[in-house]
Design a protein around this motif. Structure first.
Motif, PDB file in Angstrom:
ATOM      1  N   ILE A   5       6.429  -0.774  -4.009  1.00 24.16           N
ATOM      2  CA  ILE A   5       5.345  -1.361  -3.215  1.00 24.16           C
ATOM      3  C   ILE A   5       4.085  -0.554  -3.469  1.00 24.16           C
ATOM      4  CG2 ILE A   5       4.483  -1.729  -0.883  1.00 24.16           C
ATOM      5  CD1 ILE A   5       7.283  -2.158   0.022  1.00 24.16           C
ATOM      6  N   TRP A   7       0.794   0.508  -1.976  1.00 23.71           N
ATOM      7  CA  TRP A   7       0.236   0.497  -0.622  1.00 23.71           C
ATOM      8  C   TRP A   7      -1.184  -0.021  -0.626  1.00 23.71           C
ATOM      9  CZ3 TRP A   7       3.447   0.438   3.095  1.00 23.71           C
ATOM     10  CH2 TRP A   7       4.685   1.035   2.936  1.00 23.71           C
ATOM     11  N   ASP A  56     -16.943   3.386  -0.408  1.00 24.16           N
ATOM     12  CA  ASP A  56     -16.814   3.946   0.942  1.00 24.16           C
ATOM     13  C   ASP A  56     -18.145   3.959   1.682  1.00 24.16           C
ATOM     14  OD1 ASP A  56     -17.795   5.762  -0.799  1.00 24.16           O
ATOM     15  OD2 ASP A  56     -16.617   7.448  -0.101  1.00 24.16           O
ATOM     16  N   ALA A  60     -18.858   2.067   5.225  1.00 23.19           N
ATOM     17  CA  ALA A  60     -19.372   2.732   6.422  1.00 23.19           C
ATOM     18  C   ALA A  60     -20.675   2.089   6.875  1.00 23.19           C
ATOM     19  CB  ALA A  60     -19.575   4.215   6.155  1.00 23.19           C
ATOM     20  N   GLN A 137      10.544   9.249  -6.877  1.00 21.91           N
ATOM     21  CA  GLN A 137      11.082  10.389  -6.140  1.00 21.91           C
ATOM     22  C   GLN A 137      10.223  11.623  -6.315  1.00 21.91           C
ATOM     23  OE1 GLN A 137      14.146  10.328  -4.531  1.00 21.91           O
ATOM     24  NE2 GLN A 137      14.716   8.241  -5.051  1.00 21.91           N
ATOM     25  N   SER A 153     -12.832   8.046  -3.076  1.00 22.49           N
ATOM     26  CA  SER A 153     -13.978   7.668  -3.896  1.00 22.49           C
ATOM     27  C   SER A 153     -15.225   8.354  -3.377  1.00 22.49           C
ATOM     28  CB  SER A 153     -14.169   6.161  -3.859  1.00 22.49           C
ATOM     29  OG  SER A 153     -14.750   5.805  -2.640  1.00 22.49           O
TER      30      SER A 153
ATOM     31  N   GLU C   3       7.529  12.717   0.410  1.00 22.75           N
ATOM     32  CA  GLU C   3       8.418  13.092  -0.694  1.00 22.75           C
ATOM     33  C   GLU C   3       9.762  13.570  -0.151  1.00 22.75           C
ATOM     34  OE1 GLU C   3       5.113  14.381  -0.789  1.00 22.75           O
ATOM     35  OE2 GLU C   3       4.646  12.631  -2.011  1.00 22.75           O
ATOM     36  N   GLN C   6      11.918  10.751   1.072  1.00 23.98           N
ATOM     37  CA  GLN C   6      12.447   9.893   0.028  1.00 23.98           C
ATOM     38  C   GLN C   6      13.802  10.335  -0.454  1.00 23.98           C
ATOM     39  OE1 GLN C   6       9.905   9.294  -3.268  1.00 23.98           O
ATOM     40  NE2 GLN C   6       8.369   8.301  -2.000  1.00 23.98           N
ATOM     41  N   TYR C  11      12.103   3.989  -0.819  1.00 21.25           N
ATOM     42  CA  TYR C  11      10.711   4.348  -1.071  1.00 21.25           C
ATOM     43  C   TYR C  11       9.778   3.869   0.023  1.00 21.25           C
ATOM     44  CZ  TYR C  11       6.168   3.944  -3.359  1.00 21.25           C
ATOM     45  OH  TYR C  11       4.855   3.992  -3.659  1.00 21.25           O
ATOM     46  N   TRP C  12       9.850   2.551   0.338  1.00 17.87           N
ATOM     47  CA  TRP C  12       8.869   1.996   1.277  1.00 17.87           C
ATOM     48  C   TRP C  12       9.112   2.524   2.678  1.00 17.87           C
ATOM     49  CZ3 TRP C  12      10.827  -0.849   5.290  1.00 17.87           C
ATOM     50  CH2 TRP C  12      12.140  -1.321   5.140  1.00 17.87           C
ATOM     51  N   TYR C  15       7.629   6.049   3.144  1.00 19.47           N
ATOM     52  CA  TYR C  15       6.176   6.099   3.336  1.00 19.47           C
ATOM     53  C   TYR C  15       5.776   5.539   4.694  1.00 19.47           C
ATOM     54  CZ  TYR C  15       4.663   7.956  -1.064  1.00 19.47           C
ATOM     55  OH  TYR C  15       4.413   8.802  -2.091  1.00 19.47           O
ATOM     56  N   LEU C  16       6.474   4.476   5.113  1.00 24.29           N
ATOM     57  CA  LEU C  16       6.163   3.879   6.414  1.00 24.29           C
ATOM     58  C   LEU C  16       6.435   4.879   7.520  1.00 24.29           C
ATOM     59  CD1 LEU C  16       5.143   1.064   7.045  1.00 24.29           C
ATOM     60  CD2 LEU C  16       7.443   0.453   7.720  1.00 24.29           C
ATOM     61  N   VAL C  91      -8.239  -8.247  25.669  1.00 21.04           N
ATOM     62  CA  VAL C  91      -8.401  -7.565  24.386  1.00 21.04           C
ATOM     63  C   VAL C  91      -9.411  -6.417  24.463  1.00 21.04           C
ATOM     64  CG1 VAL C  91      -9.837  -8.087  22.381  1.00 21.04           C
ATOM     65  CG2 VAL C  91      -7.604  -9.097  22.564  1.00 21.04           C
ATOM     66  N   VAL C  95      -9.868  -2.897  22.129  1.00 19.92           N
ATOM     67  CA  VAL C  95     -10.982  -2.666  21.194  1.00 19.92           C
ATOM     68  C   VAL C  95     -11.578  -1.286  21.450  1.00 19.92           C
ATOM     69  CG1 VAL C  95     -13.278  -3.411  20.541  1.00 19.92           C
ATOM     70  CG2 VAL C  95     -11.508  -5.098  20.936  1.00 19.92           C
ATOM     71  N   MET C 118     -12.686  11.991   3.762  1.00 15.02           N
ATOM     72  CA  MET C 118     -13.635  10.979   3.336  1.00 15.02           C
ATOM     73  C   MET C 118     -14.923  11.633   2.884  1.00 15.02           C
ATOM     74  SD  MET C 118     -13.877   7.683   5.688  1.00 15.02           S
ATOM     75  CE  MET C 118     -12.323   7.487   6.492  1.00 15.02           C
ATOM     76  N   ASN C 119     -15.522  11.035   1.877  1.00 13.73           N
ATOM     77  CA  ASN C 119     -16.788  11.572   1.390  1.00 13.73           C
ATOM     78  C   ASN C 119     -17.914  11.283   2.370  1.00 13.73           C
ATOM     79  OD1 ASN C 119     -18.411  12.833  -0.463  1.00 13.73           O
ATOM     80  ND2 ASN C 119     -18.933  10.930  -1.504  1.00 13.73           N
ATOM     81  N   VAL C 120     -17.738  10.263   3.208  1.00 18.23           N
ATOM     82  CA  VAL C 120     -18.799   9.874   4.140  1.00 18.23           C
ATOM     83  C   VAL C 120     -18.302  10.033   5.580  1.00 18.23           C
ATOM     84  CG1 VAL C 120     -20.025   8.336   2.608  1.00 18.23           C
ATOM     85  CG2 VAL C 120     -18.097   7.487   3.881  1.00 18.23           C
ATOM     86  N   PHE C 124     -18.949   7.750   8.874  1.00 19.40           N
ATOM     87  CA  PHE C 124     -17.847   6.920   9.341  1.00 19.40           C
ATOM     88  C   PHE C 124     -17.604   7.133  10.826  1.00 19.40           C
ATOM     89  CE2 PHE C 124     -13.357   6.272  10.216  1.00 19.40           C
ATOM     90  CZ  PHE C 124     -13.173   4.996   9.742  1.00 19.40           C
ATOM     91  N   ILE C 131     -18.747   1.201  17.471  1.00 17.58           N
ATOM     92  CA  ILE C 131     -17.992  -0.027  17.745  1.00 17.58           C
ATOM     93  C   ILE C 131     -17.409  -0.007  19.149  1.00 17.58           C
ATOM     94  CG2 ILE C 131     -16.046  -1.408  16.964  1.00 17.58           C
ATOM     95  CD1 ILE C 131     -16.545  -0.474  14.228  1.00 17.58           C
TER      96      ILE C 131
END
Lengths: 215, 114, 409
Positions: A5, A7, A56, A60, A137, A153, C3, C6, C11-12, C15-16, C91, C95, C118-120, C124, C131
């Motif tokens: 998968i 992501w 990104d 933003a 793995q 990025s 890792e 796993q 696999y999935w 990660y979940l 809702v 929010v 994050m670069n920003v 962000f 919001i």
């Protein structure tokens, strides 16, 4: 071949389904306040799609200006004019049918175009290591970390230089002829800033005229 | 064809952009509330923005492919800024209209008809 | 972590599960800090008003008071008024909480300990906090009550106005650091406390107070809590809410308080870099480095909590402003002040690039370079006109690396 998968694709699906579903909800619902709320969710998911596409800074910006600024303004307008007859206005079904026909044919054309270029239908493949069963793995995370899909990025600096008139992303182009078309965006940037100022003054003027008329 | 195990390309983004665009167009055509029309415009602009981002993205295009590059993101930025300006003016106009006519129904805005 | 999982999971699922654990950690943090802050608020309020505050539940200091309140709220009936718009009413709380919680995604707790680097990041966090006002507006409109609507209108006007000076204040540390990546900004303030951006020059010192004023206003804390002014609007936008949904608004408010205080700590107070760099003298060992990072996190959380306590102190000391005074404070005082300090800081960075202390013999440029990849080309403009090389691809890589900020490993 083992195919894990991705992501990135998973989140793309999530955000695109959210964006499309709530965009359809904006069209279908008749209550203006609910429309505004659905629009917020749709545009917020679009911001998520921008992040996934490696933009990104734009994502933003979308959250900040669109969702945080423009839509608050819009909801403000909705609340100022939300009197009972205008909260939900019904459209005659004839217009609905006409709009559905026009929209449907437009959508058909656009979808046809979207899938007509072969190079666009599939993104860049994952690194080889991700497709082997051992890869998932062990060293797949190493290989995936350098994949542009998963590496953070960093476009903010390049965008800033671009707005100041320097294209640091186009330095590889040596030919001055072809470089002429990709100069920076200093002039549009200045025009937009003056434009925003004019808009601010204009909006303030309109709002003042409103009070004079009501007296 | 499983979408989960397939890398996302430009076409996928174009499809989402097309859906947003068409929703916006239909919204503009069918809503009678002036603010509803304004929301349709926002949707249309976002659909277009999504296409710009997709064409310029290095994530969605194969390495070495000719893309819009940074221009796509820069144009998207300008679109966002202009959309904000447009919304401010349109809102002021709508409020003015509401104050003069006591309605926000665009079908009633026919005073200038000859 | 994924890792490790796993080794015995598909696999999935691995990660979940890893993603869920990380999300649960953040949710636990925002809920846990909410519970702790409610208790602290009541104790602080009590002491300031010469009372004791909660003393009964869970020992002498009422430790378990908030837990008891939480259980009470969970068992309350979930009411929806007759005139309300049921969908929007239900809702709105989610929010508000979702926006406040999303801001934690980009908030680093220690060097490298961040959900998504994050670069920003600065941008962000500000965007996502903006919001949150949506939840309040929807709650106000959806309740179908005039008090709620009044509160929501005030909140919308206030938050949209205060975003302007808040952004201007945040720009100053970003400009000095030359990046919007919070991890890099905090790392650049490493060492002794005079490396903090608060003491970089006189303007950053002054603009911090403007920032904190605007931050208090943008999270709707007293003296700017016009949206829920109980003396005139019953309870403002959450008048009609009860039980768990009301709790969501409450947790969102305390979560946002933590975020803006954490942002202040990162931008002005060096983040996880303490006043005295104790851990800098430690020998380089994985376990010790981990411990140093952990202490850094404790340091950061301590600074953020200090900011929250400061907000509580202000709340129980100052009277509430009127709505016109709130907007006047924003547009006539905070915005011009922020603009002047911003200009001053710009000129100062031109004149004295090292700041007022010169970073103790370490000019800021050097501090910045430490966290950058080596710069191959000095300025892009020079690179642009340089003689053509045979490999344009390599040239391009060199140019982009000059604008990338990465910590040196």
């Amino acid at each position: 071949m083992h195919s894990p998968i991705i992501w990135h694709s998973f989140f793309f699906l999530l955000f695109s389904i959210l964006a499309c579903a709530f965009a359809v909800a904006v069209v279908v619902t008749t209550n203006i306040v609910r429309m505004a709320f659905f629009l917020v969710v749709s545009l917020g998911s679009t911001a998520g799609l921008f992040f996934l596409a490696g933009a990104d800074m734009v994502g933003a910006m979308q959250l900040m200006i669109y969702v945080g600024g423009t839509l608050v303004l819009l909801i403000f307008g909705v609340m100022l004019t939300a009197q009972q007859p205008f909260v939900s206005m019904h459209t005659p079904s004839g217009e609905w049918i006409l709009a559905a026909i026009v929209g449907g044919s437009l959508l058909a054309v656009l979808l046809q175009v979207a899938w007509s270029v072969d190079a666009w239908t599939q993104g860049p493949p994952l690194p080889e290591a991700a497709y082997t069963r051992e890869g998932t793995q062990g060293n797949a995370s190493e290989a995936l970390a350098h994949d542009p899909r998963f590496a953070p990025s960093q476009t903010a600096t390049q965008l800033g230089f671009g707005l100041l008139g320097e294209r640091v992303d186009q330095l590889s182009v040596k030919d001055p002829e072809s470089r002429a078309g990709m100069s920076g965006y200093l002039l549009p940037f200045e025009i937009v800033s003056v434009h925003l100022l004019v808009v601010l003054v204009g909006a303030a003027y309109l709002a003042r005229a409103r009070y004079r008329a009501s007296e | 064809m499983n979408l989960l195990t397939q890398p996302v390309g430009v076409s996928h983004y174009l499809v989402v952009g097309a859906v947003l665009f068409v929703c916006g167009v239909v919204c503009m055509a069918t809503k009678r509330n002036a603010l509803g029309v304004l929301m349709g415009i926002e949707l249309v602009l976002n659909g277009a923005n999504l296409n710009f981002i997709a064409f310029g993205s290095h994530v969605l295009n194969r390495a070495g492919a000719r893309t819009l590059g940074l221009d796509g993101q820069l144009i998207a930025l300008f679109v966002i800024v202009l959309a904000a300006a447009e919304a401010a003016i349109a809102l002021a106009i709508t409020l003015n209209y509401y104050n003069n006519q006591a309605t926000v129904d665009v079908d009633h805005a026919d005073e200038l008809r000859g | 972590m994924a890792e490790y999982l796993q080794t015995f999971l598909p696999y999935w699922a691995a990660y979940l599960l890893a993603a869920l654990v990380h999300a649960a950690l953040l949710i636990a943090l925002s809920l846990g800090s909410g519970i702790a802050f409610v208790w602290a608020e009541r104790k602080v309020a009590g002491r300031i008003q010469d009372r004791l505050g909660p003393t009964r539940v869970g020992g002498k200091f009422g430790w378990l008071q908030t837990i008891a309140d939480g259980i009470k709220l969970l068992t309350k009936e979930d009411l929806c008024p007759k005139d309300a718009d049921p969908l929007l009413f239900r809702v709105a709380a989610y929010v508000s909480f979702g926006a406040s919680y999303s801001a934690f995604i980009a908030l680093p707790f220690a060097n490298g300990w961040v959900a998504q680097r994050m670069n920003v990041a600065v941008f962000f966090i500000l965007a996502v906090m903006g919001i949150e006002v949506f939840g309040v507006i929807l709650a106000g409109y959806g309740s179908g009550s005039k008090w709620s609507l009044f509160g929501a209108m005030r909140e919308a006007a206030q938050v949209v106005s205060y975003e302007v000076p808040l952004g201007m204040c945040v720009i100053v540390p970003v400009m000095i650091a030359g990046t919007m990546d919070l991890t890099t900004i905090a790392n650049m303030q490493g060492g002794w406390f005079w490396n903090w951006f608060l003491f970089h020059d006189i303007f950053t010192f002054l603009i911090f107070w403007v920032y904190f004023t605007c931050a208090t206003a943008s999270v709707n804390r007293a003296p700017f809590d016009l949206a829920e002014a109980e003396s005139e609007l019953v309870a403002g936008f959450h008048t009609e809410y009860s039980g768990f949904r009301w709790l969501f608004f409450f947790v969102a408010e305390y979560g946002s308080m933590f975020v803006v205080s954490g942002l202040a700590a990162l931008l002005f107070f060096g983040g996880w870099n303490g006043p005295i760099p104790v851990t800098a003298f430690w020998p380089d060992h994985p376990a010790l480095n981990y411990l140093a990072n952990f202490l850094g996190m404790a340091n950061f959380v301590f600074k953020a909590i200090l900011g929250v306590l400061f907000m509580m102190w202000v709340r129980w000391t100052l009277p509430r402003l009127r709505i016109d005074q709130v907007i006047t404070t924003c547009l006539k005082y905070c915005t011009p002040l922020a603009a002047v300090f911003f200009l001053g800081a710009t000129l100062w960075t031109f004149a004295f690039p090292g700041g007022v202390t010169g970073m103790r013999g370490k000019p800021l440029g050097a501090a910045r370079e430490q966290y950058e990849q080596p710069i191959e080309s000095e300025t892009p403009a020079v690179q642009f006109d340089s003689s053509p090389s045979d490999q344009p691809g390599e040239d391009r890589v060199a140019a982009t690396s000059s604008v990338r900020l990465r910590p040196a490993r």
